[in-house]
Scaffold this motif. Structure first.
Motif, short mmCIF file in Angstrom:
data_model
loop_
_atom_site.label_atom_id
_atom_site.label_comp_id
_atom_site.label_asym_id
_atom_site.label_seq_id
_atom_site.Cartn_x
_atom_site.Cartn_y
_atom_site.Cartn_z
N ARG B 69 0.85 -1.18 0.00
CA ARG B 69 0.00 0.00 0.00
C ARG B 69 0.89 1.24 0.00
O ARG B 69 1.91 1.27 0.68
CB ARG B 69 -0.90 0.01 1.24
N SER B 101 -3.70 4.70 0.06
CA SER B 101 -4.43 5.28 1.17
C SER B 101 -4.05 6.74 1.22
O SER B 101 -2.88 7.07 1.22
CB SER B 101 -4.00 4.59 2.47
N ASP B 119 1.36 9.77 10.85
CA ASP B 119 0.96 8.83 11.90
C ASP B 119 -0.19 7.95 11.44
O ASP B 119 -0.16 6.73 11.56
CB ASP B 119 0.50 9.60 13.15
N TYR B 120 -1.18 8.62 10.90
CA TYR B 120 -2.36 7.90 10.43
C TYR B 120 -1.97 6.87 9.37
O TYR B 120 -2.38 5.70 9.44
CB TYR B 120 -3.35 8.90 9.86
N THR B 122 1.00 5.51 8.62
CA THR B 122 1.85 4.42 9.09
C THR B 122 1.05 3.48 9.99
O THR B 122 1.26 2.27 9.96
CB THR B 122 3.08 4.93 9.86
N ALA B 123 0.12 4.04 10.74
CA ALA B 123 -0.70 3.17 11.59
C ALA B 123 -1.50 2.20 10.73
O ALA B 123 -1.79 1.08 11.14
CB ALA B 123 -1.65 4.00 12.44
N HIS B 124 -1.86 2.64 9.54
CA HIS B 124 -2.63 1.75 8.68
C HIS B 124 -1.73 0.92 7.78
O HIS B 124 -2.22 0.16 6.94
CB HIS B 124 -3.63 2.56 7.86
N GLY B 125 -0.43 1.09 7.94
CA GLY B 125 0.48 0.23 7.23
C GLY B 125 0.73 0.64 5.80
O GLY B 125 -0.05 0.32 4.91
#
Lengths: 340, 340
Positions: B69, B101, B119-120, B122-125
């Motif tokens: 992604r 994303s 942050d958002y 990377t949090a979702h990969g």
DNA sequence: GGGCACTATGTTCCCGGTAACGTCGCGGCG
DNA sequence: CGCCGCGACGTTACCGGGAACATAGTGCCC
């Protein structure tokens, strides 16, 4: 930089051992479970903070069988309206703790291929689906593809198979036509979008219905392709068209093309012909003349769509559908017709 | 519907048992491993086909530690340019087997908050990051946030920390100004975008440099905010401005606002003042007068960005950066100045 | 004809979370 | 005083894939 990181990213277990608890306790703290002693919670959160820990969403998705991702299909090539809606959806989804994966039509082709789009999105794991600016043909195909996935389609008509949300297109068209009627126009033509698009259809129907109710003559709609070019082509053919004094264009871009074409043909707006658009693009108030149009609140629309979808996903399903009222913006491109 | 589906989705193991092989063999077939007997491969593929099996991307991401992604940050509110680029990125990523994303600026705020956005994402990969229409301030912050994530920024200047790709903004500005000089203009002003945006800066610099090279007077740039409104405000203040015969506007929207303001002030374009825009929106050829502008190929840009990122991700890193040449589109809004 | 290098496939474990169930301590109550 | 219930955790198994290593067959060569 290089501030003594252990090479790998922290995970639940590493947090747990540092906090002196089991990894399940950490998981529970992070998920807001009730039965955790405040002291424990704080201890855990401190370590989480310190290591700047972020949960691994893939692992979470695998374990819970939920991706917390909403798939979005945008069935129209790049345009302010659909893209604004998409961004609003993305924003609202983010606020609600979801992420968004989209498949959008390219500039070349008309819309997306629904089957491929759904395959792609489900392959990447989505909990719900949202379709923006859909074609009727897409909706038909989607009916049998979205089995088991909560699906919201941005369209005005209710639908037994789908959740829906929309700006009320027929109302918008009605406002536009009403305004022209109020000004005294009797021959009001419509430059429509491609009628495969639900929005185009709804606007055409609103125009048609309002004329019918007023007992006015209903000329055949001219069908454009949403582009300013198609509006231009309509306008330059003015001499060959049956007479009219007002145009309701299905979007602002076609309206702009019409203004351009009329200018070339020496037809004055609004003195000779009034023009109403639809969308209220940010540039429409700077067209020459400035454009009377119907404003859609795309941001509210996207937000609403996500609200409905998230409610459906998380059980407190209240409303299955909802409509946002558009607003008529009156500017210079409309006026009363001259007395013939 | 309900065509005898076992309730759960098929997985590697269920495929394997139906095909009479181990789950690893199925995995290998799906991943195109070399050492598989054709007969086995076909047997497996048949079952895969039959059950319409799709790999679970979360499980894959967990096992491989790769999400496939690409995170995208769009640092400008809704506008055709950035959104076209975003869509092109999404399209190219999809073709390359990646998903996208995005975090985009809302209509209210100027740009995104880089820290929150990263942050958002990377949090979702995400495996990689792409930044569209960046502000200088965002870039500065990103430098210390994107440690370890291949990051491409859509900007023209090379950067030691980032991959880059862009349409050559300075060249575009140069083309625009050159065109005006060729027409005989000597006093050429610039209506810039907010100079925190790299694109705005590059265009301003291109304008400045070309004037300097020609030995022409360099007036201070007027700084707008990308919106047609700001162009309008510039234009209606015409009487209070030092004299000029040509304007290079940093985008088509501001150019449109300028056309509008001039119209109100009775200033004719191009007879009194020539106007050049930037972007070549699909509507720009229908402005009154039709707009001379610099075309950017957003689709090519998005495609290029993904190419570079994917190359970086998959090892065959060839180019770290690349620029696309813009093209001058000459229409009615420019002409030679009248002899004074 | 036995050892050897491959080829094709199977086994086991691990990725990083969560669900389900087990355990332990403690207070209340009959 | 012993039992029960419950709050606050811990243990184990599992989600669905893939990496690493193990293993069976196969042709080849000396």
């Amino acid at each position: 930089m290089s501030a003594g990181n252990s090479d790998d990213k922290p995970n639940l277990r590493s947090i747990a051992s540092l906090a002196g608890v089991s990894h399940m306790t950490v998981s529970r703290v992070l998920n807001g479970h009730p039965n955790i002693r405040p002291a424990t919670r704080e201890k855990v959160l401190r370590v989480v903070e310190e290591l700047n820990y972020q949960r691994n969403s893939a692992a979470r998705a695998l374990a819970t069988r939920k991706s917390r991702r909403i798939g979005v299909i945008v069935d129209r090539p790049v345009e302010i309206g659909p893209d604004s809606t998409l961004r609003a959806v993305e924003h609202a989804a983010r606020e609600a703790g979801y992420s968004v994966s989209s498949v959008a039509a390219s500039p070349d082709d008309d819309g997306v291929m629904p089957r491929e789009a759904v395959d792609y999105l489900t392959a990447h794991g989505i909990d719900a689906l949202c379709v923006i600016a859909p074609r009727a043909s897409s909706v038909d195909v989607l009916r049998e593809l979205t089995d088991g996935i909560p699906t919201l389609i941005v369209k005005a008509d209710d639908d037994a198979n789908f959740l829906t949300a929309s700006v009320d297109q027929r109302l918008g068209a009605t406002l536009a036509v009403q305004h022209l009627i109020d000004l005294g126009h009797r021959e009001i033509v419509h430059v429509a979008g491609p009628l495969d698009w639900l929005d185009a259809r709804a606007r055409e129907r609103g125009w048609h219905a309002r004329l019918k109710r007023a007992g006015l003559h209903i000329p055949p709609a001219f069908v454009g392709d949403w582009s300013a070019d198609s509006g231009y082509e309509f306008a330059v053919a003015f001499d060959e068209l049956p007479p009219f004094t007002a145009i309701f264009a299905a979007n602002d871009q076609m309206a702009l093309g019409i203004l351009h074409g009329f200018r070339e043909r020496g037809i004055r707006v609004p003195e000779d012909v009034s023009v109403v658009g639809f969308d209220d693009l940010s540039v429409s108030r700077h067209f020459l003349p400035t454009l009377t149009t119907v404003r859609q609140d795309f941001h509210a629309l996207g937000t609403l769509a996500v609200e409905i979808l998230v409610a459906a996903l998380e059980g407190d399903s209240t409303e299955r559908r909802s409509r946002i009222a558009p607003e008529l913006i009156i500017r210079e491109s409309t006026a009363s017709p001259r007395v013939m």
